[in-house]
Scaffold this motif. Structure first.
Motif, PDB file in Angstrom:
ATOM      1  N   PHE A 160       0.817  -1.211   0.000  1.00 53.90           N
ATOM      2  CA  PHE A 160       0.000   0.000   0.000  1.00 53.90           C
ATOM      3  C   PHE A 160       0.851   1.262   0.000  1.00 53.90           C
ATOM      4  O   PHE A 160       0.568   2.218  -0.727  1.00 53.90           O
ATOM      5  CB  PHE A 160      -0.955   0.010   1.198  1.00 53.90           C
ATOM      6  CG  PHE A 160      -2.008   1.064   1.085  1.00 53.90           C
ATOM      7  CD1 PHE A 160      -3.147   0.851   0.329  1.00 53.90           C
ATOM      8  CD2 PHE A 160      -1.835   2.299   1.698  1.00 53.90           C
ATOM      9  CE1 PHE A 160      -4.110   1.848   0.190  1.00 53.90           C
ATOM     10  CE2 PHE A 160      -2.790   3.294   1.569  1.00 53.90           C
ATOM     11  CZ  PHE A 160      -3.934   3.064   0.808  1.00 53.90           C
TER      12      PHE A 160
ATOM     13  N   ILE B  30      -7.304   7.753   0.545  1.00 48.82           N
ATOM     14  CA  ILE B  30      -7.305   6.436   1.169  1.00 48.82           C
ATOM     15  C   ILE B  30      -8.662   6.179   1.797  1.00 48.82           C
ATOM     16  O   ILE B  30      -9.453   7.104   2.008  1.00 48.82           O
ATOM     17  CB  ILE B  30      -6.190   6.287   2.226  1.00 48.82           C
ATOM     18  CG1 ILE B  30      -6.428   7.223   3.418  1.00 48.82           C
ATOM     19  CG2 ILE B  30      -4.824   6.567   1.603  1.00 48.82           C
ATOM     20  CD1 ILE B  30      -5.478   6.990   4.578  1.00 48.82           C
TER      21      ILE B  30
ATOM     22  N   TRP C 172      -8.368   3.960   7.480  1.00 44.21           N
ATOM     23  CA  TRP C 172      -7.039   4.264   8.000  1.00 44.21           C
ATOM     24  C   TRP C 172      -6.572   3.242   9.027  1.00 44.21           C
ATOM     25  O   TRP C 172      -5.366   3.104   9.276  1.00 44.21           O
ATOM     26  CB  TRP C 172      -7.024   5.661   8.620  1.00 44.21           C
ATOM     27  CG  TRP C 172      -8.084   5.870   9.671  1.00 44.21           C
ATOM     28  CD1 TRP C 172      -9.315   6.435   9.495  1.00 44.21           C
ATOM     29  CD2 TRP C 172      -8.009   5.507  11.050  1.00 44.21           C
ATOM     30  NE1 TRP C 172     -10.014   6.454  10.676  1.00 44.21           N
ATOM     31  CE2 TRP C 172      -9.240   5.884  11.647  1.00 44.21           C
ATOM     32  CE3 TRP C 172      -7.040   4.903  11.852  1.00 44.21           C
ATOM     33  CZ2 TRP C 172      -9.519   5.692  13.004  1.00 44.21           C
ATOM     34  CZ3 TRP C 172      -7.308   4.685  13.200  1.00 44.21           C
ATOM     35  CH2 TRP C 172      -8.534   5.077  13.758  1.00 44.21           C
TER      36      TRP C 172
ATOM     37  N   LYS D 251      -3.827   0.781   8.039  1.00 45.97           N
ATOM     38  CA  LYS D 251      -2.615   1.348   7.464  1.00 45.97           C
ATOM     39  C   LYS D 251      -1.588   1.678   8.542  1.00 45.97           C
ATOM     40  O   LYS D 251      -1.937   1.920   9.700  1.00 45.97           O
ATOM     41  CB  LYS D 251      -2.940   2.631   6.686  1.00 45.97           C
ATOM     42  CG  LYS D 251      -4.175   2.604   5.799  1.00 45.97           C
ATOM     43  CD  LYS D 251      -4.031   1.680   4.624  1.00 45.97           C
ATOM     44  CE  LYS D 251      -5.122   1.869   3.580  1.00 45.97           C
ATOM     45  NZ  LYS D 251      -6.477   1.524   3.985  1.00 45.97           N
TER      46      LYS D 251
END
Length: 260
Positions: free
Chosen positions: A21, A37, A40, A43
């Motif tokens: 990513f 994006i 979250w 990530k």
């Protein structure tokens, strides 16, 4: 790159899918585009910050709904957590929907009929959300979705619905995310819709129909949309939230060409 008054962005969730990513984010950033994006929480935020990318939009909640007590509490609590992440990323816009979306984009709590009481409750919830945005100096954007293909059973899904709610709240910290891919499937008449919605728009997202790929792969003539945006002086973000038909770089070339 585009000399228009608006900025261009692309979703790292839908391009360069063969890469980790963070490398997708770098690839989009290296092309001079802003980055969008979704969730979250999946990530590494420190890694994303380290890319130096400029983030245009991120999902502004993790769970919840707009119309029932437990769902509203979860929605607003996760919005507060999202605001903290947005501050770390320097992301101005946080995207929300008429209800939480689960796997494959389906609503967690499908709704067949939206009642008048649900409309009033949703407007009140979004008013509270806008107050959160104001306190943190961020904007929440309410995205329209289509029911026929991608998101059946989602309440407050059409562009007309999202516009009505944004108008009812009347805050600069709650705007529309006008997704023209979804609007083409659900409503059509995109040029007039864009003109009508413009006073309430915080972001515009695009992809072609059918297939949800880059401009030029389907039936929408995006250069005509771009001409309207320039005519009205739209200075926000236009984001490609679509798949690449084949090569991601070719998809971004087509996107940039349509909105140049």
């Amino acid at each position: 790159m585009s000399a228009a008054p608006y900025r261009l962005a692309a979703s790292a969730e839908m391009l360069y899918l063969d890469r980790p990513f963070v490398e997708r984010v770098r690839a989009i950033h290296e092309r001079g585009l802003m980055v969008e994006i979704w969730d979250w929480s999946t990530k590494d935020i420190d890694e994303l910050v380290a890319t130096g990318a400029e983030f245009a939009s991120m999902t502004g909640y993790l769970t919840g709904t707009l119309t029932d007590a437990d769902g509203i509490a979860a929605f607003l609590d996760s919005a507060e957590e999202s605001l903290k992440v947005a501050a770390r990323l320097g992301c101005p816009n946080l995207n929300v929907h008429g209800t939480g979306l689960g796997p494959e984009g389906l609503p967690v709590t499908p709704v067949e009929v939206v009642t008048p009481d649900m409309w009033l409750t949703a407007a009140d919830t979004l008013r509270r959300l806008a107050e959160l945005g104001e306190r943190h100096g961020r904007v929440f954007t309410l995205e329209n979705l289509n029911l026929a293909v991608d998101h059946p059973g989602t309440p407050f899904a059409s562009a007309a619905d999202t516009m009505a709610l944004v108008r009812a709240v009347g805050s600069p910290h709650l705007r529309m995310n006008l997704d023209l891919y979804h609007a083409q499937i659900g409503e059509g008449n995109l040029i007039e819709l864009t003109r009508t919605a413009m006073p309430y728009v915080g972001e515009i997202q695009v992809a072609d129909v059918p297939g949800r790929c880059e401009p030029g792969t389907g039936e929408i003539h995006y250069p005509a949309i771009a001409a309207v945006l320039k005519e009205v002086g739209y200075a926000g973000v236009v984001g490609l939230e679509g798949w690449a038909k084949a090569d991601p770089d070719d998809a971004l070339n087509a996107f940039d060409g349509a909105f140049a």
